[in-house]
Scaffold this motif. Structure first.
Motif, PDB file in Angstrom:
ATOM      1  N   LYS A   1       0.835  -1.205   0.000  1.00  0.00           N
ATOM      2  CA  LYS A   1       0.000   0.000   0.000  1.00  0.00           C
ATOM      3  C   LYS A   1       0.872   1.258   0.000  1.00  0.00           C
ATOM      4  O   LYS A   1       0.577   2.229  -0.707  1.00  0.00           O
ATOM      5  N   TYR A   2       1.943   1.232   0.808  1.00  0.00           N
ATOM      6  CA  TYR A   2       2.800   2.412   0.865  1.00  0.00           C
ATOM      7  C   TYR A   2       3.529   2.619  -0.473  1.00  0.00           C
ATOM      8  O   TYR A   2       3.683   3.752  -0.932  1.00  0.00           O
ATOM      9  N   ALA A   3       3.949   1.522  -1.084  1.00  0.00           N
ATOM     10  CA  ALA A   3       4.609   1.633  -2.390  1.00  0.00           C
ATOM     11  C   ALA A   3       3.683   2.341  -3.377  1.00  0.00           C
ATOM     12  O   ALA A   3       4.076   3.279  -4.075  1.00  0.00           O
ATOM     13  N   GLY A   4       2.428   1.904  -3.396  1.00  0.00           N
ATOM     14  CA  GLY A   4       1.460   2.492  -4.315  1.00  0.00           C
ATOM     15  C   GLY A   4       1.177   3.955  -4.019  1.00  0.00           C
ATOM     16  O   GLY A   4       1.139   4.792  -4.911  1.00  0.00           O
ATOM     17  N   ALA A   5       0.992   4.280  -2.736  1.00  0.00           N
ATOM     18  CA  ALA A   5       0.618   5.648  -2.356  1.00  0.00           C
ATOM     19  C   ALA A   5       1.780   6.618  -2.494  1.00  0.00           C
ATOM     20  O   ALA A   5       1.592   7.802  -2.772  1.00  0.00           O
ATOM     21  N   SER A   6       3.017   6.110  -2.297  1.00  0.00           N
ATOM     22  CA  SER A   6       4.179   7.005  -2.320  1.00  0.00           C
ATOM     23  C   SER A   6       4.856   7.030  -3.688  1.00  0.00           C
ATOM     24  O   SER A   6       5.567   7.975  -4.019  1.00  0.00           O
ATOM     25  N   GLY A   7       4.658   5.956  -4.462  1.00  0.00           N
ATOM     26  CA  GLY A   7       5.335   5.843  -5.750  1.00  0.00           C
ATOM     27  C   GLY A   7       6.734   5.246  -5.636  1.00  0.00           C
ATOM     28  O   GLY A   7       7.487   5.222  -6.599  1.00  0.00           O
TER      29      GLY A   7
ATOM     30  N   PRO B   1      11.833  -2.780  -5.286  1.00  0.00           N
ATOM     31  CA  PRO B   1      11.284  -4.114  -4.957  1.00  0.00           C
ATOM     32  C   PRO B   1      11.841  -4.731  -3.685  1.00  0.00           C
ATOM     33  O   PRO B   1      11.275  -5.721  -3.207  1.00  0.00           O
ATOM     34  N   ILE B   2      12.901  -4.156  -3.086  1.00  0.00           N
ATOM     35  CA  ILE B   2      13.388  -4.743  -1.822  1.00  0.00           C
ATOM     36  C   ILE B   2      12.354  -4.554  -0.710  1.00  0.00           C
ATOM     37  O   ILE B   2      12.464  -5.143   0.354  1.00  0.00           O
ATOM     38  N   HIS B   3      11.325  -3.721  -0.969  1.00  0.00           N
ATOM     39  CA  HIS B   3      10.287  -3.493   0.046  1.00  0.00           C
ATOM     40  C   HIS B   3       9.069  -4.387  -0.139  1.00  0.00           C
ATOM     41  O   HIS B   3       8.163  -4.376   0.691  1.00  0.00           O
ATOM     42  N   THR B   4       9.006  -5.106  -1.246  1.00  0.00           N
ATOM     43  CA  THR B   4       7.789  -5.872  -1.507  1.00  0.00           C
ATOM     44  C   THR B   4       8.019  -7.300  -2.014  1.00  0.00           C
ATOM     45  O   THR B   4       7.158  -8.155  -1.837  1.00  0.00           O
ATOM     46  N   ILE B   5       9.168  -7.559  -2.647  1.00  0.00           N
ATOM     47  CA  ILE B   5       9.376  -8.857  -3.292  1.00  0.00           C
ATOM     48  C   ILE B   5      10.554  -9.587  -2.648  1.00  0.00           C
ATOM     49  O   ILE B   5      11.690  -9.097  -2.683  1.00  0.00           O
ATOM     50  N   ASP B   6      10.281 -10.753  -2.043  1.00  0.00           N
ATOM     51  CA  ASP B   6      11.311 -11.495  -1.305  1.00  0.00           C
ATOM     52  C   ASP B   6      12.572 -11.736  -2.117  1.00  0.00           C
ATOM     53  O   ASP B   6      13.683 -11.497  -1.646  1.00  0.00           O
ATOM     54  N   ALA B   7      12.403 -12.221  -3.348  1.00  0.00           N
ATOM     55  CA  ALA B   7      13.565 -12.602  -4.158  1.00  0.00           C
ATOM     56  C   ALA B   7      14.474 -11.393  -4.399  1.00  0.00           C
ATOM     57  O   ALA B   7      15.705 -11.516  -4.399  1.00  0.00           O
ATOM     58  N   GLU B   8      13.877 -10.234  -4.583  1.00  0.00           N
ATOM     59  CA  GLU B   8      14.665  -9.009  -4.819  1.00  0.00           C
ATOM     60  C   GLU B   8      15.412  -8.589  -3.559  1.00  0.00           C
ATOM     61  O   GLU B   8      16.550  -8.120  -3.619  1.00  0.00           O
ATOM     62  N   ALA B   9      14.745  -8.749  -2.404  1.00  0.00           N
ATOM     63  CA  ALA B   9      15.394  -8.413  -1.135  1.00  0.00           C
ATOM     64  C   ALA B   9      16.585  -9.335  -0.909  1.00  0.00           C
ATOM     65  O   ALA B   9      17.670  -8.903  -0.518  1.00  0.00           O
ATOM     66  N   GLU B  10      16.381 -10.623  -1.209  1.00  0.00           N
ATOM     67  CA  GLU B  10      17.464 -11.595  -1.010  1.00  0.00           C
ATOM     68  C   GLU B  10      18.624 -11.319  -1.957  1.00  0.00           C
ATOM     69  O   GLU B  10      19.784 -11.426  -1.585  1.00  0.00           O
ATOM     70  N   LYS B  11      18.297 -10.924  -3.165  1.00  0.00           N
ATOM     71  CA  LYS B  11      19.334 -10.582  -4.143  1.00  0.00           C
ATOM     72  C   LYS B  11      20.188  -9.409  -3.644  1.00  0.00           C
ATOM     73  O   LYS B  11      21.359  -9.304  -3.936  1.00  0.00           O
ATOM     74  N   ALA B  12      19.546  -8.530  -2.859  1.00  0.00           N
ATOM     75  CA  ALA B  12      20.250  -7.367  -2.319  1.00  0.00           C
ATOM     76  C   ALA B  12      20.970  -7.709  -1.010  1.00  0.00           C
ATOM     77  O   ALA B  12      21.497  -6.830  -0.338  1.00  0.00           O
ATOM     78  N   GLY B  13      20.968  -9.016  -0.647  1.00  0.00           N
ATOM     79  CA  GLY B  13      21.698  -9.439   0.539  1.00  0.00           C
ATOM     80  C   GLY B  13      20.918  -9.286   1.836  1.00  0.00           C
ATOM     81  O   GLY B  13      21.488  -9.365   2.925  1.00  0.00           O
ATOM     82  N   LEU B  14      19.611  -9.092   1.731  1.00  0.00           N
ATOM     83  CA  LEU B  14      18.790  -8.937   2.939  1.00  0.00           C
ATOM     84  C   LEU B  14      18.129 -10.267   3.284  1.00  0.00           C
ATOM     85  O   LEU B  14      17.860 -11.072   2.397  1.00  0.00           O
ATOM     86  N   PRO B  15      17.835 -10.491   4.581  1.00  0.00           N
ATOM     87  CA  PRO B  15      17.156 -11.741   4.966  1.00  0.00           C
ATOM     88  C   PRO B  15      15.699 -11.794   4.494  1.00  0.00           C
ATOM     89  O   PRO B  15      15.097 -12.865   4.452  1.00  0.00           O
ATOM     90  N   GLY B  16      15.143 -10.651   4.179  1.00  0.00           N
ATOM     91  CA  GLY B  16      13.755 -10.608   3.706  1.00  0.00           C
ATOM     92  C   GLY B  16      13.437  -9.170   3.358  1.00  0.00           C
ATOM     93  O   GLY B  16      14.300  -8.303   3.455  1.00  0.00           O
ATOM     94  N   ILE B  17      12.175  -8.923   2.943  1.00  0.00           N
ATOM     95  CA  ILE B  17      11.836  -7.548   2.565  1.00  0.00           C
ATOM     96  C   ILE B  17      11.903  -6.643   3.801  1.00  0.00           C
ATOM     97  O   ILE B  17      11.690  -7.080   4.921  1.00  0.00           O
ATOM     98  N   ILE B  18      12.228  -5.380   3.565  1.00  0.00           N
ATOM     99  CA  ILE B  18      12.278  -4.404   4.659  1.00  0.00           C
ATOM    100  C   ILE B  18      11.298  -3.269   4.348  1.00  0.00           C
ATOM    101  O   ILE B  18      11.018  -2.983   3.181  1.00  0.00           O
TER     102      ILE B  18
END
Lengths: 149, 132
Positions: free
Chosen positions: B28-34, B38-55
């Motif tokens: 919802k925040y992604a949509g409202a803020s623009g 994807p590190i905030h919404t998509i697990d695979a992208e967060a993991e690719k960025a070296g994070l344990p999950g989305i933040i």
């Protein structure tokens, strides 16, 4: 390379503050207060209008700075600082532009980090300042090396 | 409800505990803020960025924090709002928002504000100057 972007600006863009966008934004930050979108409540408030939450300017189009080519990945948001002369009101036009205010590097535990300071300015139609939004973006050495390619 | 003008140095606004962070909050925040990073919404992208999950978007938490002051908007507005992002917010984290008066001068009241997670770690810290 980033140092040479200090002082570079985007051209002004007009943003109209729409009631629906403010409502969606207020809901998304868990603050769906009637002062943001209920017309009656706005009219009877000290602002004589509905207002926008303080972080709403993240939604504004501020144009782009041609000299500044930031990567889309690997940036860290360090700080965010707002200054207002008054709250923004629903329905008004805000003219926004962005400037690279500063760039500096500091050595720390994670190597040589770059700090890019980007300032958004919002003005009313007569050019009076309504707000500034300063964003400090931290860019690691690895990400900066990627930018040179 | 106490007025901000009546608060003394050391007084706090009523803390606000947020519900555990959900993926839908961030979509919802992604949509409202623009901000569709994807590190905030998509697990695979967060993991690719070296994070344990989305933040969470830092600005989602900062946006939430200002609601401590929403009940007082008839009295004044947030003139200055400065935040340093100090830690990541993950799904299911329980964030508590706080504000404490640190300075008073004329019609201006300065608060220290924080967002604290369930491990008592400040994920966000800064100050708000409320202008009456």
């Amino acid at each position: 390379m980033l140092k040479s972007t200090i002082g570079k600006r985007s051209s002004k863009m007009k943003n109209t503050i729409e009631r629906g966008s403010v409502r969606k934004f207020a809901e998304a930050i868990g603050d769906p207060a009637s002062i943001y979108f209920d017309e009656e409540v706005g009219k009877n408030s000290k602002y004589k209008n509905n207002i926008a939450p303080p972080t709403f300017p993240v939604t504004f189009n501020v144009g782009s700075i041609p000299e500044l080519n930031l990567p889309t990945e690997g940036l860290i948001h360090g700080e965010q600082i707002y200054h207002y002369t008054r709250p923004l009101v629903v329905g008004e036009d805000v003219y926004c532009w962005m400037e690279v205010k500063d760039y500096y590097e500091k050595s720390g535990n994670f190597g040589n980090m770059g700090f890019l300071v980007l300032t958004k300015h919002g003005e009313d139609p007569s050019g009076e300042l309504l707000f500034t939004e300063e964003r400090i973006v931290i860019i690691s050495e690895t990400v900066r090396k990627g930018m040179l390619v | 409800m106490n007025r901000i003008a009546n608060l003394q140095i050391g007084d706090s606004l009523t803390e606000i505990p947020l519900k555990p962070v959900t993926r839908l909050d961030l979509i919802k925040y992604a949509g409202a803020s623009g901000d569709f990073n994807p590190i905030h919404t998509i697990d695979a992208e967060a993991e690719k960025a070296g994070l344990p999950g989305i933040i969470a978007h830092g600005m989602w938490t900062m946006g939430n924090l200002s609601k401590l002051f929403t009940p007082y908007l008839e009295e004044g507005f947030i003139q200055d709002y400065a935040i340093r992002f100090k830690g990541m917010v993950f799904l299911e984290d329980v964030i508590t928002l706080t504000a404490t008066v640190i300075e008073k001068q004329g019609g201006q009241v300065k608060f220290n504000v924080t967002a604290v997670n369930q491990h008592q770690k400040n994920v966000l810290q800064g100050d708000i100057l409320f202008s009456i």
